[in-house]
Design a protein around this motif. Structure first.
Motif, PDB file in Angstrom:
ATOM      1  N   ARG A 214    -117.648  67.656 -40.633  1.00 20.39           N
ATOM      2  CA  ARG A 214    -116.759  67.681 -39.477  1.00 20.39           C
ATOM      3  C   ARG A 214    -117.554  68.104 -38.258  1.00 20.39           C
ATOM      4  O   ARG A 214    -118.659  68.643 -38.369  1.00 20.39           O
ATOM      5  N   THR A 215    -116.969  67.877 -37.089  1.00 26.78           N
ATOM      6  CA  THR A 215    -117.593  68.304 -35.848  1.00 26.78           C
ATOM      7  C   THR A 215    -116.677  69.303 -35.167  1.00 26.78           C
ATOM      8  O   THR A 215    -115.548  68.973 -34.790  1.00 26.78           O
ATOM      9  N   ASN A 216    -117.146  70.535 -35.050  1.00 22.41           N
ATOM     10  CA  ASN A 216    -116.426  71.556 -34.308  1.00 22.41           C
ATOM     11  C   ASN A 216    -116.864  71.524 -32.846  1.00 22.41           C
ATOM     12  O   ASN A 216    -117.855  70.895 -32.496  1.00 22.41           O
ATOM     13  N   ALA A 217    -116.129  72.232 -32.014  1.00 23.45           N
ATOM     14  CA  ALA A 217    -116.481  72.316 -30.592  1.00 23.45           C
ATOM     15  C   ALA A 217    -117.193  73.634 -30.339  1.00 23.45           C
ATOM     16  O   ALA A 217    -116.752  74.687 -30.788  1.00 23.45           O
ATOM     17  N   LEU A 218    -118.305  73.578 -29.620  1.00 22.88           N
ATOM     18  CA  LEU A 218    -119.071  74.766 -29.247  1.00 22.88           C
ATOM     19  C   LEU A 218    -119.082  74.878 -27.731  1.00 22.88           C
ATOM     20  O   LEU A 218    -119.454  73.940 -27.036  1.00 22.88           O
ATOM     21  N   LEU A 219    -118.653  76.038 -27.230  1.00 20.33           N
ATOM     22  CA  LEU A 219    -118.570  76.247 -25.788  1.00 20.33           C
ATOM     23  C   LEU A 219    -119.453  77.419 -25.388  1.00 20.33           C
ATOM     24  O   LEU A 219    -119.515  78.430 -26.088  1.00 20.33           O
ATOM     25  N   LYS A 220    -120.120  77.270 -24.260  1.00 16.13           N
ATOM     26  CA  LYS A 220    -120.990  78.320 -23.742  1.00 16.13           C
ATOM     27  C   LYS A 220    -120.584  78.643 -22.305  1.00 16.13           C
ATOM     28  O   LYS A 220    -120.354  77.743 -21.503  1.00 16.13           O
ATOM     29  N   ALA A 221    -120.492  79.941 -21.998  1.00 18.91           N
ATOM     30  CA  ALA A 221    -120.210  80.384 -20.637  1.00 18.91           C
ATOM     31  C   ALA A 221    -121.351  81.274 -20.170  1.00 18.91           C
ATOM     32  O   ALA A 221    -121.824  82.132 -20.914  1.00 18.91           O
ATOM     33  N   SER A 222    -121.819  81.051 -18.939  1.00 18.21           N
ATOM     34  CA  SER A 222    -122.842  81.916 -18.353  1.00 18.21           C
ATOM     35  C   SER A 222    -122.430  82.230 -16.919  1.00 18.21           C
ATOM     36  O   SER A 222    -121.620  81.523 -16.314  1.00 18.21           O
ATOM     37  N   LEU A 223    -122.988  83.308 -16.395  1.00 22.20           N
ATOM     38  CA  LEU A 223    -122.559  83.795 -15.092  1.00 22.20           C
ATOM     39  C   LEU A 223    -123.769  84.230 -14.274  1.00 22.20           C
ATOM     40  O   LEU A 223    -124.675  84.876 -14.794  1.00 22.20           O
TER      41      LEU A 223
END
Length: 407
Positions: free
Chosen positions: A9-18
């Protein structure tokens, strides 16, 4: 992409930077993973496309906000409390720092997430992924090596995770030999197993007989098994299980999960009567019943209380960490027990969910990364399991993980 023994399966990966003034804030990165099982009516509603569209809507809303298109953070005031929905004992560090430049920015981002993006149930999983990334980002950017669980719950409660246990999920197999291998594999990680079972009574009995055979000579604790019916049993079958199977293995079984349909709330009145009778029968023999697919948000608690003794909290279903805490409080207030679960996921998804494990009544199945191949897991730093199935969390900041390579 994640590969497990039974599926890909393909999960979603999210990245946040500031960054402030072009300079990346110290350790200012956060990650969120959205587990995406096959779509299933009434419970698993998100796809990769759904998550992508929601993320785009969030980014667009951020870009249109005055703070992020030429505004001055120094002139901003705190006018929104992203933690109003949870107990005042949670997120103490972040609450105290909401008025700082970092706090103002993160509060605004959470405000946008909460008020300027779609709110339908199909996007709950996507909302959780973005929120997880933002909260880790904020926790880490505060400096001081903040472990997220301690930021969220406070150090005393967070450290109580060592009293909880982790179960390994044994999926249904095509042959006894394959099932034996999965059970033996599970025992290499933890003495606690979660068994997937359908409504074939003879197969259910054979599985328990196999477990008993494999367990000979092992120093296993009581309540080391949970049964996951995956919404596939009828009231009649559940009553048969409680009469013919459960009494023989009751010292080994902690609970039975989701024997009823996921859409329990939509069933006709006569079916609901039958499922309430199942709970009466379960009470008579001392079997705990938990809801999984039927439980998502706090508003589900009041309906489910007459049918179950506990609920399985999964972040993708609740729509976020704060929403999960809100649901946990509501369930606890109604006297329900708590379990923490996950989708098939990487080390990231397992570690985020593990931050909630101190609030569980007994434990949870946080084995997502044990079910996937190591080469498909982009993170390392999973919490450790003792031979007794007890969890020790990483002391590293945020969710305690290290990215293996570039995303």
């Amino acid at each position: 992409p994640l590969t497990s023994l039974t599926s890909s399966r393909t999960n979603a990966l999210l990245k946040a930077s500031l960054s402030f003034g072009g300079a990346l804030a110290s350790a200012a990165e956060g990650y969120g993973e959205v587990g995406l099982p096959p779509l299933k009516p009434h419970c698993y509603l998100a796809s990769l496309e759904t998550v992508s569209e929601f993320a785009e809507a969030f980014v667009e809303a951020v870009g249109a906000d005055s703070m992020f298109c030429g505004g001055n953070v120094a002139t901003e005031e705190v006018s929104y409390d992203p933690f109003a929905v949870v107990s005042s004992s949670y997120f103490d560090l972040l609450r105290r720092n909401q008025g700082s430049p970092l706090g103002l920015v993160m509060t605004r981002l959470l405000c946008i997430l909460d008020t300027k993006t779609p709110q339908n149930k199909e996007v709950r999983a996507a909302r959780y992924g973005i929120e997880a990334a933002l909260l880790e980002l904020w926790s880490r950017a505060e400096g001081g090596g903040n472990v997220f669980g301690e930021v969220m719950l406070g150090p005393v409660v967070a450290k109580s995770v060592s009293s909880k246990v982790c179960f390994f999920t044994v999926s249904m197999q095509k042959s006894t030999d394959l099932l034996r291998k999965e059970i033996e594999k599970g025992f290499t990680f933890t003495p606690y197993l979660k068994l997937k079972m359908d409504d074939d009574l003879e197969k259910v009995k054979r599985t328990f007989e196999l477990i008993a055979e494999i367990s000979v000579g092992k120093d296993l604790p009581s309540n080391y098994l949970t049964i996951d019916a995956n919404a596939s049993w009828s009231p009649a079958f559940t009553l048969t299980f409680l009469k013919e199977v459960y009494p023989q293995y009751q010292d080994s079984i902690y609970m039975l999960e989701q024997s009823f349909p996921a859409n329990l709330a939509e069933l006709p009145a006569e079916d609901l009567v039958a499922w309430r009778e199942v709970k009466v029968a379960a009470d008579a023999v001392g079997c705990l019943l938990f809801a999984d697919e039927s439980f998502s948000v706090p508003s589900d608690v009041d309906f489910l209380a007459p049918y179950v003794h506990g609920v399985n909290v999964k972040l993708e279903k609740t729509g976020g960490i704060r929403q999960a805490l809100q649901a946990i409080t509501k369930a606890t207030d109604r006297g329900l027990l708590l379990w923490v679960g996950i989708m098939v996921c990487s080390t990231l998804g397992s570690n985020v969910a593990a931050q909630l494990l101190p609030l569980a009544s007994f434990g949870g199945d946080l084995d997502g990364n044990l079910l996937v191949t190591p080469d498909s897991d982009q993170f390392q730093g999973w919490f450790t399991l003792s031979p007794k199935g007890r969890i020790s969390m990483s002391s590293d900041d945020g969710y305690g993980l290290v990215l293996k390579g570039k995303v």
